[in-house]
Motif scaffolding. Structure first.
Motif, PDB file in Angstrom:
ATOM      1  N   LEU B  21     154.599   9.418 -27.828  1.00 55.27           N
ATOM      2  CA  LEU B  21     154.426   9.164 -29.257  1.00 55.27           C
ATOM      3  C   LEU B  21     153.025   8.646 -29.555  1.00 55.27           C
ATOM      4  CD1 LEU B  21     157.812   7.677 -30.440  1.00 55.27           C
ATOM      5  CD2 LEU B  21     156.671   9.727 -31.271  1.00 55.27           C
ATOM      6  N   PHE B  22     152.528   7.825 -28.610  1.00 57.22           N
ATOM      7  CA  PHE B  22     151.176   7.298 -28.809  1.00 57.22           C
ATOM      8  C   PHE B  22     150.175   8.447 -28.871  1.00 57.22           C
ATOM      9  CE2 PHE B  22     147.209   6.056 -26.634  1.00 57.22           C
ATOM     10  CZ  PHE B  22     146.715   5.205 -27.596  1.00 57.22           C
ATOM     11  N   LEU B  23     150.320   9.390 -27.917  1.00 58.23           N
ATOM     12  CA  LEU B  23     149.412  10.538 -27.896  1.00 58.23           C
ATOM     13  C   LEU B  23     149.566  11.365 -29.172  1.00 58.23           C
ATOM     14  CD1 LEU B  23     149.409  11.926 -24.251  1.00 58.23           C
ATOM     15  CD2 LEU B  23     147.482  11.127 -25.636  1.00 58.23           C
ATOM     16  N   ILE B  24     150.815  11.569 -29.539  1.00 61.69           N
ATOM     17  CA  ILE B  24     151.055  12.369 -30.753  1.00 61.69           C
ATOM     18  C   ILE B  24     150.413  11.698 -31.959  1.00 61.69           C
ATOM     19  CG2 ILE B  24     152.859  13.095 -32.362  1.00 61.69           C
ATOM     20  CD1 ILE B  24     154.618  13.606 -29.903  1.00 61.69           C
ATOM     21  N   SER B  25     150.561  10.374 -32.031  1.00 62.56           N
ATOM     22  CA  SER B  25     149.997   9.666 -33.190  1.00 62.56           C
ATOM     23  C   SER B  25     148.482   9.818 -33.212  1.00 62.56           C
ATOM     24  CB  SER B  25     150.403   8.195 -33.161  1.00 62.56           C
ATOM     25  OG  SER B  25     149.610   7.491 -32.225  1.00 62.56           O
ATOM     26  N   LEU B  26     147.870   9.767 -32.029  1.00 62.18           N
ATOM     27  CA  LEU B  26     146.412   9.952 -31.954  1.00 62.18           C
ATOM     28  C   LEU B  26     146.023  11.315 -32.474  1.00 62.18           C
ATOM     29  CD1 LEU B  26     144.899   8.590 -28.623  1.00 62.18           C
ATOM     30  CD2 LEU B  26     144.247   8.053 -30.969  1.00 62.18           C
ATOM     31  N   ILE B  27     146.766  12.340 -32.000  1.00 56.34           N
ATOM     32  CA  ILE B  27     146.412  13.711 -32.383  1.00 56.34           C
ATOM     33  C   ILE B  27     146.632  13.908 -33.886  1.00 56.34           C
ATOM     34  CG2 ILE B  27     147.093  16.120 -32.126  1.00 56.34           C
ATOM     35  CD1 ILE B  27     147.677  15.440 -29.171  1.00 56.34           C
ATOM     36  N   CYS B  28     147.797  13.452 -34.375  1.00 54.14           N
ATOM     37  CA  CYS B  28     148.087  13.620 -35.804  1.00 54.14           C
ATOM     38  C   CYS B  28     147.019  12.932 -36.641  1.00 54.14           C
ATOM     39  CB  CYS B  28     149.448  13.015 -36.161  1.00 54.14           C
ATOM     40  SG  CYS B  28     150.820  13.984 -35.565  1.00 54.14           S
ATOM     41  N   PHE B  29     146.707  11.705 -36.261  1.00 54.06           N
ATOM     42  CA  PHE B  29     145.723  10.944 -37.030  1.00 54.06           C
ATOM     43  C   PHE B  29     144.365  11.646 -36.989  1.00 54.06           C
ATOM     44  CE2 PHE B  29     142.787   7.604 -38.059  1.00 54.06           C
ATOM     45  CZ  PHE B  29     143.477   6.817 -38.971  1.00 54.06           C
ATOM     46  N   GLY B  30     143.988  12.053 -35.769  1.00 53.61           N
ATOM     47  CA  GLY B  30     142.689  12.705 -35.606  1.00 53.61           C
ATOM     48  C   GLY B  30     142.597  13.991 -36.416  1.00 53.61           C
ATOM     49  N   VAL B  31     143.648  14.801 -36.332  1.00 58.88           N
ATOM     50  CA  VAL B  31     143.626  16.079 -37.048  1.00 58.88           C
ATOM     51  C   VAL B  31     143.546  15.836 -38.549  1.00 58.88           C
ATOM     52  CG1 VAL B  31     145.043  18.063 -37.643  1.00 58.88           C
ATOM     53  CG2 VAL B  31     144.761  17.414 -35.265  1.00 58.88           C
ATOM     54  N   SER B  32     144.301  14.840 -39.019  1.00 55.65           N
ATOM     55  CA  SER B  32     144.268  14.561 -40.457  1.00 55.65           C
ATOM     56  C   SER B  32     142.883  14.123 -40.896  1.00 55.65           C
ATOM     57  CB  SER B  32     145.269  13.462 -40.815  1.00 55.65           C
ATOM     58  OG  SER B  32     146.507  13.737 -40.258  1.00 55.65           O
ATOM     59  N   LYS B  33     142.246  13.342 -40.028  1.00 55.41           N
ATOM     60  CA  LYS B  33     140.902  12.862 -40.398  1.00 55.41           C
ATOM     61  C   LYS B  33     139.875  13.985 -40.347  1.00 55.41           C
ATOM     62  CE  LYS B  33     141.184   8.753 -41.693  1.00 55.41           C
ATOM     63  NZ  LYS B  33     140.833   8.466 -43.075  1.00 55.41           N
ATOM     64  N   LEU B  34     140.149  14.972 -39.504  1.00 50.49           N
ATOM     65  CA  LEU B  34     139.176  16.060 -39.345  1.00 50.49           C
ATOM     66  C   LEU B  34     139.213  17.051 -40.506  1.00 50.49           C
ATOM     67  CD1 LEU B  34     139.309  16.891 -35.541  1.00 50.49           C
ATOM     68  CD2 LEU B  34     137.413  15.950 -36.842  1.00 50.49           C
ATOM     69  N   THR B  35     140.308  17.071 -41.257  1.00 47.45           N
ATOM     70  CA  THR B  35     140.361  18.009 -42.374  1.00 47.45           C
ATOM     71  C   THR B  35     139.271  17.637 -43.368  1.00 47.45           C
ATOM     72  OG1 THR B  35     142.061  16.620 -43.324  1.00 47.45           O
ATOM     73  CG2 THR B  35     142.781  18.675 -42.314  1.00 47.45           C
ATOM     74  N   PRO B  36     138.602  18.648 -43.909  1.00 46.20           N
ATOM     75  CA  PRO B  36     137.496  18.336 -44.819  1.00 46.20           C
ATOM     76  C   PRO B  36     137.997  17.659 -46.089  1.00 46.20           C
ATOM     77  CG  PRO B  36     137.953  20.701 -44.766  1.00 46.20           C
ATOM     78  CD  PRO B  36     138.794  20.075 -43.723  1.00 46.20           C
ATOM     79  N   GLY B  37     137.174  16.759 -46.603  1.00 43.71           N
ATOM     80  CA  GLY B  37     137.505  16.090 -47.854  1.00 43.71           C
ATOM     81  C   GLY B  37     138.527  14.992 -47.664  1.00 43.71           C
ATOM     82  N   ASP B  38     138.806  14.269 -48.727  1.00 43.09           N
ATOM     83  CA  ASP B  38     139.867  13.272 -48.682  1.00 43.09           C
ATOM     84  C   ASP B  38     140.524  13.166 -50.054  1.00 43.09           C
ATOM     85  OD1 ASP B  38     138.384  11.562 -50.330  1.00 43.09           O
ATOM     86  OD2 ASP B  38     137.367  10.666 -48.622  1.00 43.09           O
ATOM     87  N   TYR B  39     141.442  12.211 -50.129  1.00 40.50           N
ATOM     88  CA  TYR B  39     142.235  12.044 -51.349  1.00 40.50           C
ATOM     89  C   TYR B  39     141.365  11.834 -52.590  1.00 40.50           C
ATOM     90  CZ  TYR B  39     145.231   9.638 -54.668  1.00 40.50           C
ATOM     91  OH  TYR B  39     145.879   9.261 -55.792  1.00 40.50           O
ATOM     92  N   LEU B  40     140.222  11.226 -52.406  1.00 40.25           N
ATOM     93  CA  LEU B  40     139.391  10.871 -53.558  1.00 40.25           C
ATOM     94  C   LEU B  40     138.652  12.068 -54.159  1.00 40.25           C
ATOM     95  CD1 LEU B  40     137.975   7.567 -52.110  1.00 40.25           C
ATOM     96  CD2 LEU B  40     139.744   7.816 -53.821  1.00 40.25           C
TER      97      LEU B  40
END
Lengths: 593, 327
Positions: B21-40
């Motif tokens: 789960l720790f690894l999955i959380s890292l990957i999920c978090f990383g992938v989400s951060k890598l997507t261009p742009g953000d909520y703002l």
């Protein structure tokens, strides 16, 4: 609607010029404007009958019930029926009329606004609504830097700083705003501020933004609007019940609203709503493009009719990147060869002459649209009918290009002075079929002159990132949402506006400086006639210099069940275009009214 | 003895989930951060919103901190069971998911029961009648339903519902739901379940029925079946007591995967039929970059998959005496 450059519902219009005067000790003020053309507290439409319910379809759930912190339309659509502002924008004409305030007076210098509440106003729980609530709404919430309220449009720029007006409680019914300088958009900005109850929300201090989230028990939510909340089933529906204390009366002096219940039924896309409409689950649905084709033949059989609310406020446009600066590494944001083309006004004009708006109207919109010359559509209060857009004229475009030193090669391609073939990108966004279809039509048009246009659809976020921070784009296709108040576009048109997307930095052209001055004047000119003149000049300059080419305005159509009366849709109110006057909508089932 | 082994095995597997789960959380978090742009970005595209407002929102949402710090704050809260606040709704993600999860479970469990209740008997019945006309017809139909995506079936049914006017056109409850009696409410939801369950389930029946039929045919060809028949055992006993029990084992693994798909498997059907479940909310969260909500969706999906696998292994061990768990 992707929220592209969508401005909130503020914006400016013709105010009736009634000479009035009021006096307060020491200073004597002679106001130039006042509000009321109607007897206080009355409805606009015909008298109807009470009872029954009506269901509106909506695309998205409310995100919060807190009316002070919302900025997206799904939440405004719900708050709209629960809360009222001091003065309101009439949904179809966009005039400013009194709401909770019975009247107001504006001093001659345009800096003081004195608002008087109606007598005997009550919240939906029976508590009196007084100037204490106004003080709470403005001083504790809207003007409070600790609260992330949606109050940007109430700020007035003064000496480089944006400040809020000062507010003073005069008596139980009266408050006074004092502005640092005359600010014409102020009244319309107030129309977007929902007054909130101090007795119910006063206990939230720092965590005000979290108050009244969608998990709040509905009976705790106290408002002053025509309805109160009865049920909220996420992603399914919101049921409103009649507010027995509502302040508005009909022509026969009966307390409104007519409907016992108002219902929002949610479906994630417009097709889902159309299906619900056809299966009679909802009573009204927007009918853009294909929906119109589907619905029109069924009008009689299904007992509804389609109303035309005029040109939509969302207008697709193409924008040029005029940026001539370099990034930190010394690399140009825009290829220097292309810079020469885009900064040549003749090139931009030629581009505008090549776009066949009639084909866009027929092919992309099935004729349910009108060509548009400038920022404002034909029903906009600041629309200038003398403004003519660029005609579709290939010969003229060819001449303009020749004049600018471009020439056609033997292979049919267009070359610039230095012999570079003219080819560049048009960045557009995904998610809306039109955002690819229209650029493709433009590409075909440009090919006729030998220009190669590469249409590059990217995520909407990427578009924003490009115009906002990376600046790496040639031309851009986006939707523009004009506000009723022309000053909301100031951030785009003014060179220091922060959203001067077509040239975010670098040297300022003389025409940009001229727009800066005009926008500055427009904001402080209170006289409606003079304001219209000023913004007319801005539109003229934009049309001459074409940093952006506004294309067409789709018509906003609404299909409404025929027994619903007083439905008067208006395209300007993007959150509640067809039920903004829910207080006077009624079901006409025959019989006595 | 066996119980003890199983418990130890269960605990060991559960424990090994943690690094996963720790690894999955890292990957999920990383992938989400890598997507261009953000909520703002939505705010940035609106010229009437001031820069300082956007800056204030950045601070409020914690987007101004370094990514690593953001991860640890998020992961720390996750350990406490707090999935953070939704950017758009300004309420805890837990509350948001809680408000939808039941609706999704109603739909997916109804679909699951519908599929298994029909597919297993159908598969057995057809295996016994291999090559009959009926077997051929059902095979053909199965290929059809396997090939047609569920959301398309949903659209076809929706069209049918609107044309005939009898069936509900999406949603989970009728407009007057709140005024119904308890019994009426149950009936109303069942009525609304009809189309989504059919749309989501027909493909599943087709697939599962084929597997059941195939497995049973394999087993029926084995020698011990012949032996049983030779011993003069009645045919129904041969099939139901012996063959079916062995043929069903591989399907148990499948049940584990079904568990993993409980919360997300019907997302498309949910979206097409306006079912008020997690599907639409998660899609919105992803496209609108409502970071915490989208991450919560991914983490829940991953957790369900891991738990589903574990469940399948345990069930299999329990059903099949040949499988030995290593504790």
């Amino acid at each position: 609607m992707k929220g592209l450059l969508r401005a909130p519902l503020i914006l400016g219009i013709a105010l009736s010029l009634n000479a009035c005067s009021f006096s307060r000790p020491a200073v004597r003020l002679a106001p130039v404007l006042a509000g009321h053309a109607l007897p206080p507290g009355q409805a606009y439409g015909e008298s109807g009958r009470f009872g029954g319910s009506a269901t509106w379809g909506n695309l998205d759930d409310p995100k919060t019930f807190n009316p002070s912190v919302i900025s997206e339309s799904s939440s405004i659509a719900v708050a709209w029926h629960l809360f009222d502002p001091l003065c309101e924008e009439v949904g179809d004409t966009m005039e400013i009329r009194p709401a909770l305030a019975e009247k107001w007076k504006i001093s001659r210098d345009g800096r003081r606004y004195l608002f008087t509440l109606r007598r005997g106003l009550q919240w939906s729980d029976g508590q009196p609504l007084t100037s204490d609530d106004l003080m709470f709404t403005f001083r504790e919430v809207m003007f409070n830097p600790e609260v992330p309220a949606a109050s940007d449009n109430l700020k007035i720029s003064q000496a480089g700083k944006a400040v809020f007006p000062k507010i003073r409680q005069v008596d139980a019914l009266t408050i006074e705003f004092t502005l640092p300088k005359p600010y014409a958009p102020f009244l319309r900005a107030l129309a977007s501020v929902f007054i909130v109850p101090r007795h119910a929300l006063g206990k939230f201090k720092k965590n005000y933004a979290q108050a009244w989230g969608i998990d709040t028990p509905l009976e705790q939510i106290v408002g002053s609007g025509a309805f109160v909340l009865q049920e909220f089933a996420p992603a399914q529906r919101v049921v409103f019940r009649r507010n027995p204390y509502y302040w508005r009366f009909d022509q026969k002096n009966r307390r409104l609203p007519y409907l016992e219940h108002l219902v929002y039924s949610f479906s994630k896309d417009i097709s889902g709503l159309t299906v619900k409409f056809l299966s009679k689950e909802i009573d009204a649905v927007g009918a853009r493009g294909r929906q119109y084709e589907l619905l029109k033949p069924l009008e009689k059989a299904q007992n509804f009719h389609i109303l035309n609310a005029g040109p939509d406020i969302e207008t697709p446009f193409v924008m040029f990147n005029l940026n001539r600066c370099r990034d930190k590494k010394g690399k140009f944001f825009v290829d220097p060869i292309k810079q020469e083309w885009f900064n040549e006004v003749l090139f931009r004009r030629a581009f505008a002459h090549v776009i066949d708006k009639a084909t866009i109207v027929s092919n992309a919109y099935n004729f349910i649209a009108l060509p548009q010359a400038g920022e404002f559509g034909s029903r906009h209060p600041f629309h200038d009918p003398s403004l003519k857009g660029y005609s579709y004229d290939l010969d003229l475009a060819g001449k303009l290009l020749k004049q600018a030193g471009f020439s056609k090669g033997r292979d049919g391609r267009l070359f610039d002075k230095k012999g570079h073939p003219v080819a560049f990108d048009l960045t557009t966004f995904t998610g809306n079929p039109l955002a690819v279809q229209i650029p493709t039509l433009i590409k075909t048009d440009l090919a006729k002159l030998g220009i190669t246009l590469n249409v590059r659809p990217v995520q909407f976020n990427t578009c924003v990132e490009k115009i906002d921070s990376s600046y790496e784009w040639d031309t851009m296709f986006l939707n523009w949402t004009a506000g009723v108040e022309p000053n909301t576009s100031a951030a785009l048109w003014k060179t220091n506006g922060g959203s001067h997307f077509f040239r975010p930095k670098g040297a300022i052209a003389p025409w940009e400086a001229a727009i800066d001055d005009l926008m500055e004047q427009g904001a402080i000119t209170v006289d409606p006639g003079k304001r219209k003149e000023i913004y007319g000049k801005v539109q003229r300059i934009v049309l001459e210099q074409v940093p952006m080419i506004f294309l067409v305005a789709p018509l906003y159509l609404v299909a409404v069940r025929s027994d619903l009366r007083n439905v008067r849709p208006g395209a300007f109110n993007s959150s509640v275009p067809s039920c903004w006057n829910s207080y006077e909508i009624f079901r006409d089932r025959g019989g006595k009214k | 003895m066996k119980k003890e082994v199983m418990l130890r095995y269960f605990l060991r597997r559960l424990f090994s989930l943690l690094p996963m789960l720790f690894l999955i959380s890292l990957i999920c978090f990383g992938v989400s951060k890598l997507t261009p742009g953000d909520y703002l970005d939505q705010l940035r595209s609106n010229p009437s919103i001031r820069q300082e407002t956007i800056a204030r929102e950045r601070v409020r949402l914690g987007l101004d901190r370094p990514v690593v710090a953001q991860y640890f704050i998020w992961a720390g809260n996750l350990l406490k069971g707090d999935l953070g606040q939704s950017f758009r709704y300004r309420v805890p993600v837990n509350t948001l998911i809680g408000s939808r999860i039941l609706n999704t479970l109603v739909l997916s469990i109804a679909t699951l029961i519908f599929v298994w209740l029909i597919a297993l008997p159908l598969g057995i019945w057809l295996a016994v009648r291999q090559h009959s006309a009926l077997d051929q017809i059902v095979s053909t139909l199965s290929y059809f339903f396997l090939g047609v995506p569920s959301f398309f079936l949903a659209l076809v049914f929706l069209w049918f519902a609107v044309r005939t006017g009898g069936l509900p056109s999406g949603g989970m409850q009728s407009p007057g739901f709140a005024d119904l009696s308890f019994f009426g409410k149950v009936l109303d939801i069942l009525w609304h379940l009809l189309i989504p369950v059919l749309a989501g389930g027909l493909g599943g029946i087709a697939a599962l029925q084929r597997r059941m039929r195939g497995n049973l045919l394999d087993v029926l060809g084995e020698e011990y079946v012949r032996t049983a028949r030779a011993k003069g055992l009645p045919e129904h006993k041969v099939i139901y007591r012996h063959a079916v029990r062995n043929a069903i084992n591989p399907l148990v693994t499948l049940l584990g995967f079904e568990f993993a798909a409980l919360l997300s498997g019907n997302a498309l059907v949910e979206i097409v039929l306006s079912w008020p479940g997690l599907g639409m909310m998660m899609l919105d969260a992803l496209t609108g970059q409502d970071f915490n909500l989208a991450l919560a969706g991914m983490m829940i999906g991953a957790l369900m998959l891991l738990l589903g696998n574990l469940l399948a292994d345990l069930l299999l061990a329990w059903l099949d005496p040949r499988i030995k768990l290593e504790a």
